[in-house]
Enzyme design. Structure first.
Site, PDB file in Angstrom:
ATOM      1  N   ASP A 191     -33.683  46.910 -14.561  1.00  0.00           N
ATOM      2  CA  ASP A 191     -33.579  45.546 -15.085  1.00  0.00           C
ATOM      3  C   ASP A 191     -32.605  45.548 -16.259  1.00  0.00           C
ATOM      4  OD1 ASP A 191     -34.212  42.743 -15.731  1.00  0.00           O
ATOM      5  OD2 ASP A 191     -35.893  43.075 -14.376  1.00  0.00           O
ATOM      6  N   HIS A 261     -30.074  40.706 -13.329  1.00  0.00           N
ATOM      7  CA  HIS A 261     -30.960  41.688 -13.984  1.00  0.00           C
ATOM      8  C   HIS A 261     -30.325  43.076 -13.976  1.00  0.00           C
ATOM      9  CE1 HIS A 261     -34.364  39.010 -14.679  1.00  0.00           C
ATOM     10  NE2 HIS A 261     -34.144  38.517 -13.478  1.00  0.00           N
ATOM     11  N   GLU A 325     -33.191  35.082  -9.883  1.00  0.00           N
ATOM     12  CA  GLU A 325     -32.668  34.593 -11.166  1.00  0.00           C
ATOM     13  C   GLU A 325     -31.225  35.033 -11.432  1.00  0.00           C
ATOM     14  OE1 GLU A 325     -36.902  34.385 -13.536  1.00  0.00           O
ATOM     15  OE2 GLU A 325     -35.860  36.307 -13.572  1.00  0.00           O
TER      16      GLU A 325
HETATM   17  C1  ACM Z   1     -39.438  37.232 -10.773  1.00  0.00           C
HETATM   18  O1  ACM Z   1     -40.526  36.978 -11.287  1.00  0.00           O
HETATM   19  N1  ACM Z   1     -38.320  37.037 -11.465  1.00  0.00           N
HETATM   20  C2  ACM Z   1     -39.326  37.752  -9.434  1.00  0.00           C
END
Ligand code: ACM
Ligand code: ZN
Length: 767
Positions: A191, A261, A325
């Site tokens: 991440d 991420h 995201e």
């Molecule tokens: C997530 O909670 N961004 C998969």
């Protein structure tokens, strides 16, 4: 058959159990968690387990026999005559099915596979008391058990990127999954805040990307703790974790979250980003605009190489490729990305931007790489925002929408809807006693209530539902003790969602079984949350009596006592024996008492009755879905919220006005309207911007009676309740309309500057 004689393993214990069979007082209890599909008491003698019980293991079941032996030696304090026989010749369409047959002579666990035997072993060990009284033997009543899981995919996720957890902790987590009948560990390995797996082709990923200098304090700072966070798994450690999990019939699914991420990777290899950096391993939480640059060939090669190596390490048939995201800000500006968009001929189509389609290109590329290894890719439900290869599996986290949409488009799906399955959310409404958490409220009961095949999903799509998983994101979870606290006992509720058919699910029955599995947590030394032992207080409106009917439930064996004057309940307080009608202002405190008179944790509610209480209330705009709880009636339900806003007493609104019309039970002469809000700047909770009150004496036409505009909050204000009163000339009214406007954009000097405020409202009152 291979015999393991436990008396040889446990010589030291045999003396304790000598002559034990005559007075066994410890009785096995087969209604474990998850509840077996069928438990049928059989006539005949019980099996007495004491010293020198032998385990007979069929071909290839040595692993399962060893677990049985280990569980008995660590969980029991004595052994006796009789055999436990493990076999794997059960014919069943479900490969994880098993039976347990117990009579006076022996215990036979028969599985449709070694995994089935393993689950039978788990059920048997959970049936036994964790601590033995009396002579150390256990009586196992004659029984026939048949069981099989409802879903083939039964996952638990662990985010090791935001905070790192070492191999021993991961192994304990695997033990916890095994105890609950899970078969999948999903490791979120990468991440923005850390890269946690060694990749030999890209050594800087761990040399640079596995370290950050510190972490923001709270959600938004402004302070940083300056405490370094380090850690990654070597290839050998990964192999160790996988082998440990495999012995427990648990597959390990790695996640490389891409193309977003990825800041830890960009800090290591800045040339893979659109701007070329420099980048730093992120010390904040949220969504970063810097993502991988798919316009560069080197980035696409990076994705190939990393996934190739990861698939080499992890034998599971699935690889998680993230996909959540992903802001498109950088791609819009990046000449390489724009050139790629041109090369691929991507143009806006049906409202899907070329940049969104560029993410589809990355997803398709990753799926291709995964497919070449004979595996399938799993992606978060954002992958559905554009075309996605048919073999991609969708992990639905935006509620169940990803699952309904995914199955509609023919994809296999896994459910992890955040409201039910995000174990980083608060699990109890009581704010001051709870460790800091990301938000939300997901109680054990909420987890239990999940139906993974929602009614809106046609029957023909349901076979595409592979199963269910809970996720543990660790932004605010720094220790493994805290991991366990957040996961247990919610994992027990998840286990029943994963195993038990819907018609057999019953929350109160489940709740009564939780203390038994908690004794297994105690025996294993796990940390866990105990809210489920608190008294549960429920209020129902009784319009005829103009009262709230209070009903209370507690775990079996507890007395419930209550007071109505705000004093602490004691063993001498009023005993609860059935529903209580509450028709006036009072402070209710309820608690449980065990035989020893020791109280649990009291539940407290403040009740206030006024002209609006129990009125018919309608809202023009729905509350924000996370804080919608029971909806509009809560605004006039007579129950006041404390400053802890996730209790279900408040409704939370965002952007849209609170526009509530209340029809009074009977016309009343009124001159004051009051309401409360919660102010908590760090969580974006702000006071109202303005409020208006309109009245109607005929029930149709309304006139403005009062209005107010409020000063913006002090951005440094402490968490508090803000009370508001609007007054007007006395009027006899049938209806009131109350409009309360939230702050649409918090000012720049606010900790959440630029974002819309959350407006929490409770108890509309009029006098
Ligand atoms: C997530 O909670 N961004 C998969
Ligand atoms: Zn780019």
């Amino acid at each position: 058959m291979k015999l393991i004689n436990l008396s040889q393993i446990l010589l030291a214990l045999t003396a304790i159990a000598a002559g034990a069979n005559l007075h066994a007082r410890n009785i096995a209890q087969y209604n474990t968690i998850p509840l077996p599909h069928e438990v049928e008491a059989m006539p005949g003698r019980p099996f007495i387990m004491g010293a020198d019980v032998k385990i007979a293991a069929g071909q290839g079941l040595e692993n399962e026999a060893r677990f049985m032996a280990d569980y008995l030696s660590s969980g029991l304090r004595g052994f006796s005559t009789g055999d436990i026989e493990l076999r794997a010749d059960l014919e069943d369409s479900n490969p994880e099915a098993y039976t347990i047959n117990i009579d006076g002579d022996r215990v036979v666990i028969n599985g449709a596979s070694a995994a089935g035997v393993f689950y039978g072993v788990q059920t048997l060990r959970k049936s036994l008391p964790s601590r033995l009284d009396a002579d150390g033997t256990v009586e196992l009543p004659a029984v026939r058990i048949y069981d099989r899981p409802r879903f083939a995919y039964r996952g638990m996720h662990l985010d090791v990127a935001r905070h790192f957890f070492g191999v021993d902790d991961v192994k304990t987590y695997i033990d916890m999954i095994a105890l609950h009948g899970g078969n999948t560990l999903h490791m979120h390995l990468t991440d923005d805040q850390g890269w946690r797996v060694e990749i030999s082709k890209y050594p800087l990923l761990t040399q640079i990307g596995s370290h950050r200098d510190g972490t923001i304090v709270g959600r938004t700072g402004p302070e940083y703790d300056n405490i370094p966070v380090d850690g990654f798994y070597t290839r050998d450690q990964i192999a160790d974790i996988i082998a440990y999990a495999a012995e427990r019939h648990i597959q390990v699914i790695p996640e490389i979250d891409l193309p977003s991420h990825m800041v830890a990777a960009l800090a290591s290899y800045p040339e893979l980003g659109c701007t070329g950096g420099p980048y730093e391993v992120w010390q904040r939480w949220g969504i970063k605009e810097d993502v991988l640059c798919p316009g560069k060939d080197a980035t696409m090669q990076f994705i190939t190489d990393v996934l190739d190596e990861v698939m080499d390490m992890f034998p599971a048939p699935y690889i998680h490729i993230g996909g959540d995201e992903c802001p498109k800000t950088r791609w819009k500006e990046c000449p390489d990305c724009q050139a790629r968009i041109k090369e691929l001929g991507l143009v806006e189509k049906e409202g899907v931007s070329p940049e969104a389609q560029l993410q589809g290109y990355v997803t398709a590329h990753a799926c291709d790489v995964v497919r070449r290894h004979g595996k399938s890719a799993i992606g978060w439900d954002e992958v559905l925002e554009c075309q996605v290869p048919d073999d991609a599996i969708v992990m639905s986290w935006h509620g169940v929408t990803g699952a309904t949409e995914g199955t509609k488009r023919g994809h296999r799906v896994i459910l992890t809807p955040s409201q039910y399955c995000y174990f980083d959310y608060f699990q109890s409404p009581d704010g001051p006693d709870e460790p800091f958490a990301v938000g939300g409220l997901t109680s054990v009961e909420k987890v239990y209530s999940l139906e993974p095949c929602p009614p809106e999903m046609p029957d023909s799509h349901k076979s595409l539902v592979m199963g269910v998983q809970a996720n543990l994101w660790t932004e605010y979870i720094k220790t493994f003790d805290h991991v366990q606290y957040n996961v247990l006992p919610r994992m027990a509720a998840l286990a029943e969602v994963q195993w038990v058919e819907p018609d057999k699910k019953d929350y109160e029955n489940f709740r009564s079984r939780v203390p038994h599995i908690m004794s297994a947590y105690d025996a294993a030394g796990y940390n866990y949350a105990k809210h489920i032992g608190d008294v549960k207080v429920h209020y129902e409106t009784d319009r005829d009596l103009h009262a709230l009917m209070m009903t209370c439930t507690a775990l079996p064996g507890y007395d419930i006592r209550y007071t109505l004057d705000g004093s602490e309940p004691t063993v001498g307080s009023q005993l609860y024996t059935g529903p209580v009608a509450l028709d006036r202002d009072c402070i209710v405190k309820v608690n449980t008492f065990h035989g020893d008179g020791i109280p649990g944790r009291a539940v407290c509610d403040t009740l206030g009755i006024n002209a609006l209480t129990f009125g018919k209330v309608s809202l023009v705009n729905e509350p924000y879905y996370v804080y919608a709880f029971q909806g509009a009636p809560q605004l006039v339900d007579g129950l006041r919220g404390t400053k802890y806003f996730r209790t279900g007493r408040w409704l939370g609104f965002s952007v849209k006005d609170v526009d509530a019309t209340v029809e009074l039970d009977s016309p009343a002469t009124l001159s004051t309207v009051t309401f409360n809000t919660v102010v908590k700047p760090e969580d974006a909770l702000a006071d109202a911007e303005s409020a208006e009150v309109y009245g109607s004496s005929d029930g149709h036409t309304f006139e403005l009676l009062a209005s107010q505009t409020y000063e913006p909050d002090d951005p440094k204000a402490d968490h508090h309740i803000s009370g508001h009163t609007l007054t007007f000339e006395p009027r006899t009214l049938k209806k009131l309309r109350i409009v309360i406007r939230p702050v649409k954009k918090l000012p720049a000097d606010h900790p959440q500057g630029g974002w819309p405020a959350l407006l929490f409202i409770d108890e509309l009152q009029a006098r």
